[in-house]
Every structure is written in C-alpha cells, then in structure tokens.
Design a protein around this motif. Sequence first.
Motif, short mmCIF file in Angstrom:
data_model
loop_
_atom_site.label_atom_id
_atom_site.label_comp_id
_atom_site.label_asym_id
_atom_site.label_seq_id
_atom_site.Cartn_x
_atom_site.Cartn_y
_atom_site.Cartn_z
N ALA A 83 22.65 -16.43 17.19
CA ALA A 83 22.43 -17.86 16.98
C ALA A 83 23.28 -18.28 15.79
O ALA A 83 22.86 -18.16 14.64
CB ALA A 83 20.96 -18.17 16.74
N GLY A 84 24.48 -18.71 16.05
CA GLY A 84 25.38 -19.11 14.98
C GLY A 84 25.96 -17.92 14.23
O GLY A 84 25.85 -16.78 14.67
N GLU A 85 26.55 -18.20 13.09
CA GLU A 85 27.19 -17.15 12.30
C GLU A 85 26.22 -16.41 11.38
O GLU A 85 26.55 -15.36 10.85
CB GLU A 85 28.31 -17.77 11.45
N ARG A 86 25.02 -16.95 11.18
CA ARG A 86 24.09 -16.37 10.22
C ARG A 86 22.93 -15.62 10.87
O ARG A 86 21.98 -15.25 10.21
CB ARG A 86 23.51 -17.46 9.30
N PHE A 87 22.99 -15.42 12.20
CA PHE A 87 21.89 -14.75 12.89
C PHE A 87 22.44 -13.93 14.05
O PHE A 87 22.98 -14.48 15.00
CB PHE A 87 20.90 -15.80 13.44
N GLY A 88 22.34 -12.62 13.94
CA GLY A 88 22.81 -11.73 15.00
C GLY A 88 21.99 -10.45 15.01
O GLY A 88 21.98 -9.71 14.03
N LEU A 89 21.31 -10.20 16.13
CA LEU A 89 20.47 -9.02 16.27
C LEU A 89 20.97 -8.14 17.40
O LEU A 89 21.52 -8.63 18.38
CB LEU A 89 19.03 -9.41 16.61
N VAL A 90 20.72 -6.85 17.25
CA VAL A 90 20.95 -5.88 18.31
C VAL A 90 19.64 -5.12 18.47
O VAL A 90 19.09 -4.61 17.49
CB VAL A 90 22.10 -4.91 17.95
N ILE A 91 19.16 -5.07 19.71
CA ILE A 91 17.88 -4.41 19.99
C ILE A 91 18.13 -3.31 21.03
O ILE A 91 18.72 -3.56 22.08
CB ILE A 91 16.85 -5.42 20.52
N THR A 92 17.69 -2.10 20.69
CA THR A 92 17.80 -0.97 21.62
C THR A 92 16.45 -0.30 21.75
O THR A 92 15.62 -0.37 20.83
CB THR A 92 18.83 0.07 21.11
N GLU A 93 16.23 0.34 22.87
CA GLU A 93 15.02 1.13 23.06
C GLU A 93 15.42 2.59 22.95
O GLU A 93 16.13 3.12 23.81
CB GLU A 93 14.38 0.85 24.42
N GLU A 94 14.98 3.22 21.86
CA GLU A 94 15.32 4.61 21.59
C GLU A 94 14.39 5.16 20.53
O GLU A 94 13.77 4.38 19.80
CB GLU A 94 16.78 4.74 21.13
N PRO A 95 14.28 6.47 20.42
CA PRO A 95 13.45 7.04 19.36
C PRO A 95 14.02 6.68 17.98
O PRO A 95 15.23 6.75 17.76
CB PRO A 95 13.53 8.55 19.60
N ALA A 96 13.15 6.29 17.09
CA ALA A 96 13.58 5.89 15.75
C ALA A 96 13.72 7.11 14.84
O ALA A 96 12.98 8.08 14.99
CB ALA A 96 12.57 4.92 15.16
N ASP A 97 14.69 7.04 13.92
CA ASP A 97 14.87 8.11 12.97
C ASP A 97 15.50 7.53 11.70
O ASP A 97 16.72 7.59 11.50
CB ASP A 97 15.76 9.21 13.57
N ILE A 98 14.65 6.98 10.85
CA ILE A 98 15.14 6.38 9.60
C ILE A 98 15.70 7.46 8.68
O ILE A 98 16.68 7.23 7.97
CB ILE A 98 14.01 5.56 8.92
N GLY A 99 15.11 8.65 8.71
CA GLY A 99 15.61 9.75 7.88
C GLY A 99 17.05 10.11 8.23
O GLY A 99 17.87 10.34 7.34
#
Length: 178
Positions: A83-99
């Motif tokens: 949504a414009g230049e100040r809003f851009g998301l990418v969403i995926t379905e996958e196991p999370a691994d912040i580490g």
Amino acid sequence: MKHLVSIAALVLLMAGCGDGKKEAAAKLAAINDSITAARAARTVDLSRFDVPLLVDLGDLATLGVDSAAVQWNEEFGQLEVNAGERFGLVITEEPADIGRLKAELDRDMLRRNTVVQEDGDKLVYRSEFPDGDIVFVHFYQVLRVGDREFIVRDADQGRFSEADVARMAAAVRVKEAV
C-alpha cells in the motif's frame, strides 16, 4: 376544477416541505455507509488466499493510497501486501526460527545488523552498510493460527523507517473464526 388543481398543488407543496427528519435520516444512513466502506477498504482479509489473517492498513491518507494491492507470488510461495511506498508486507507459511535469523544477522559480512526490539515472536532490526549512509529497518514476526505458523516481514524492496515497521507489524492480526 380550479379548486381541485389548487388543492393538489398545496398538498404537493406541503409534502415537499416535510419536517426534515426523512432527509436527516437519509443523510445519516449515507454517512454510515461511507464509514463502513472506508473501514472495509482499510482492512484486507487474506482468507481468500487460505491465510487466516487480517491486515489493517490504518489511515489510508498517511499511506497515500485508496487500497492495498494483494498478490500471490507463486515463484517464491509468498503473499505480498503493498500500500504505497511506506507499507509492504511479505507473508509466508513456514516453521519459524528467530534464532536462525539472529545467527544469520550475526554472520552477515556486508552489513552491520543491530537488534532494535525482540519480543518473543517479533524481531525488529536495523541493517547498516559500512559507509553508514544506507540504513534499512526490518521486522520478522511469527503468527500462529492453530497448528499453522505464518512469518510476516517487511518487503525486501522497501526502505522503511522504524515508524513504518511498527505500523506494519501492528497491522497484521489473526482472523477470528466465525
């Protein structure tokens, strides 16, 4: 006959004047309809892509757009919400691994990465190139719906401020089951 025409004209005149309640009710209904439409335009339901999430864009005037563009990217297996230049998301379905993400940030030899915020399932970090002139702020957020895990992050092609990243991270929520 003259009197009949005069009486009919008088009745039409009186009916046209009214007490204003009907017109006020019609205006109020139109205002309510426009508010409902504005809220609907601000909230993007991703369930048509089999993703049980909602994205609340917030103030569209701030973003400089009327609505969001939602696109399934088959090549990368990800859902993109822009949504414009100040809003851009990418969403995926996958196991999370912040580490693992933090380890990758530590090993990055090109950029200096600094964790700005870490809250369990959300990581906000700043990537800075050696000359210090180019700084990117990113986020990585995990949302769980039942036994499914979704990774929500900022779009790679965008250059977002910390305020933009905070707005984007707060915009995505789980859609409640009906």
